[in-house]
Design a protein around this motif. Structure first.
Motif, PDB file in Angstrom:
ATOM      1  N   ARG A   1     102.390  74.186  52.742  1.00 14.97           N
ATOM      2  CA  ARG A   1     101.856  75.794  53.939  1.00 14.97           C
ATOM      3  C   ARG A   1     101.750  76.817  53.701  1.00 14.97           C
ATOM      4  O   ARG A   1     101.316  77.716  54.495  1.00 14.97           O
ATOM      5  N   SER A   2     103.527  76.896  53.518  1.00 10.00           N
ATOM      6  CA  SER A   2     103.612  77.689  52.766  1.00 10.00           C
ATOM      7  C   SER A   2     103.137  78.222  51.693  1.00 10.00           C
ATOM      8  O   SER A   2     102.794  79.900  51.749  1.00 10.00           O
TER       9      SER A   2
ATOM     10  N   GLU B   1      99.960  79.980  52.999  1.00  8.44           N
ATOM     11  CA  GLU B   1      99.586  80.765  54.193  1.00  8.44           C
ATOM     12  C   GLU B   1      99.994  82.065  53.077  1.00  8.44           C
ATOM     13  O   GLU B   1      99.950  83.087  53.352  1.00  8.44           O
TER      14      GLU B   1
ATOM     15  N   SER C   1      92.256  78.026  55.103  1.00 12.40           N
ATOM     16  CA  SER C   1      92.691  78.322  56.675  1.00 12.40           C
ATOM     17  C   SER C   1      92.335  77.252  57.025  1.00 12.40           C
ATOM     18  O   SER C   1      92.614  77.591  58.745  1.00 12.40           O
TER      19      SER C   1
ATOM     20  N   LEU D   1      95.325  75.292  57.933  1.00 10.89           N
ATOM     21  CA  LEU D   1      96.684  76.251  58.479  1.00 10.89           C
ATOM     22  C   LEU D   1      96.256  76.428  60.195  1.00 10.89           C
ATOM     23  O   LEU D   1      96.865  76.787  61.216  1.00 10.89           O
TER      24      LEU D   1
ATOM     25  N   GLU E   1     101.596  73.930  63.731  1.00  8.76           N
ATOM     26  CA  GLU E   1     102.744  74.413  62.993  1.00  8.76           C
ATOM     27  C   GLU E   1     103.774  72.326  62.660  1.00  8.76           C
ATOM     28  O   GLU E   1     104.010  72.583  61.913  1.00  8.76           O
TER      29      GLU E   1
END
Length: 302
Positions: free
Chosen positions: A27-28, A31, A198, A201, A205
């Motif tokens: 995820r990081s 992003e 995207s 994401l 979270e």
């Protein structure tokens, strides 16, 4: 498909995917990729995702770690064509724009027949930010990642050695997408991979990444965010559906669910990338401390 022996092994990739913090690291990383894409409007217009990601790395490789004649227009053209990144004309145009944008500069050459270029501090700073973002994402996966992060933030020798190591492996045949071939068509098109990021994401979270649950889809929002046409986004989504990477649903097809195949493909790509970065960072740290010579030995993880 032929896979380079330098590419991290399936066993190494599988082991990293089982790490309890792998989802958070992905995820990081995703992003960071989306954020960086949105700041590179010039490169986005000129190059595909794959070429944009690699073009400046190839330039840094020629400058820091390549053989003679170094970073020249001719050497860059030859290597870009050899690697299939872009045409000679596109390469020359992009180098000119990078000079105009303060990313490259002319530098004196011992041989007056060679017009050498060099990366500016502006370009190096951009890469340090990108690499630092990935090392931050990797901190819970690799104990040494804290050392990578400290070195890229403070040691110019590490930047040089790391850029050279990245380039050496790529020129020798390592390809992140060898372990995720379904993503190759998306990497060849503007915003292809970052649009998939995207969508992933868009989940909560606290959900696993990539999410297995449906997420909301807005073609208008994606087109605006990544400065591409609605038609381009629709084409990417159709191709992703054809490859069984996602399923569209909802009354107006306004929801997307990443399939198991889609989630596994993203995991394969990001695990391979993390291992590639770690290999090169270990080599760079060794070169800086004198504990290892830059080489391709040990490049195959697992």
């Amino acid at each position: 498909m032929s896979v380079s022996p330098l590419t991290p092994s399936p066993d190494a990739v599988a082991a990293l995917r089982r790490h309890p913090y792998f989802s958070r690291a992905m995820r990081s990383s995703a992003e960071g990729a989306v954020a960086i894409y949105r700041t590179n409007k010039l490169l986005n217009l000129l190059l595909s995702d794959r070429a944009r990601a690699l073009f400046t790395h190839v330039a840094l490789y020629l400058h820091f770690g390549g053989s003679e004649p170094g970073l020249t227009v001719g050497a860059m053209k030859d290597l870009c064509v050899e690697l299939g990144l872009c045409s000679r004309g596109r390469c020359e145009a992009l180098l000119a724009l990078m000079r105009a944008g303060g990313l490259l500069m002319a530098t004196p050459s011992p041989d007056r027949r060679k017009r050498l270029l060099a990366p500016t501090e502006k370009l190096l700073a951009l890469h340090r930010v990108r690499w630092a973002r990935q090392f931050e994402a990797m901190r819970r996966l690799f104990p040494e990642a804290a050392d990578y992060l400290a070195a890229v933030s403070s040691d110019p020798a590490f930047t040089k050695a790391f850029a050279a190591a990245l380039g050496r492996r790529f020129v020798a045949g390592l390809r992140v997408l060898d372990n995720a071939p379904d993503l190759e068509p998306f990497a060849e098109r503007n915003a292809g991979v970052v649009i998939l990021f995207s969508l992933a994401l868009s989940g909560r979270e606290d959900d696993a990444f990539p999410p297995a649950k449906p997420v909301q889809l807005s073609i208008n929002a994606l087109a605006k965010t990544f400065s591409v046409s609605r038609k381009h986004v629709q084409s990417l989504l159709r191709d992703a559906e054809d490859r069984k990477l996602l399923v569209r649903s909802g009354v107006t097809n306004n929801e997307v669910t990443l399939s198991r195949r889609g989630r596994e493909t993203l995991e394969q790509m990001l695990a391979t990338m993390f291992l590639y970065l770690a290999q090169c960072a270990d080599e760079a740290l060794g070169a800086c401390t004198g504990s290892a010579e830059p080489s391709l030995q040990g490049a195959t993880a697992g």
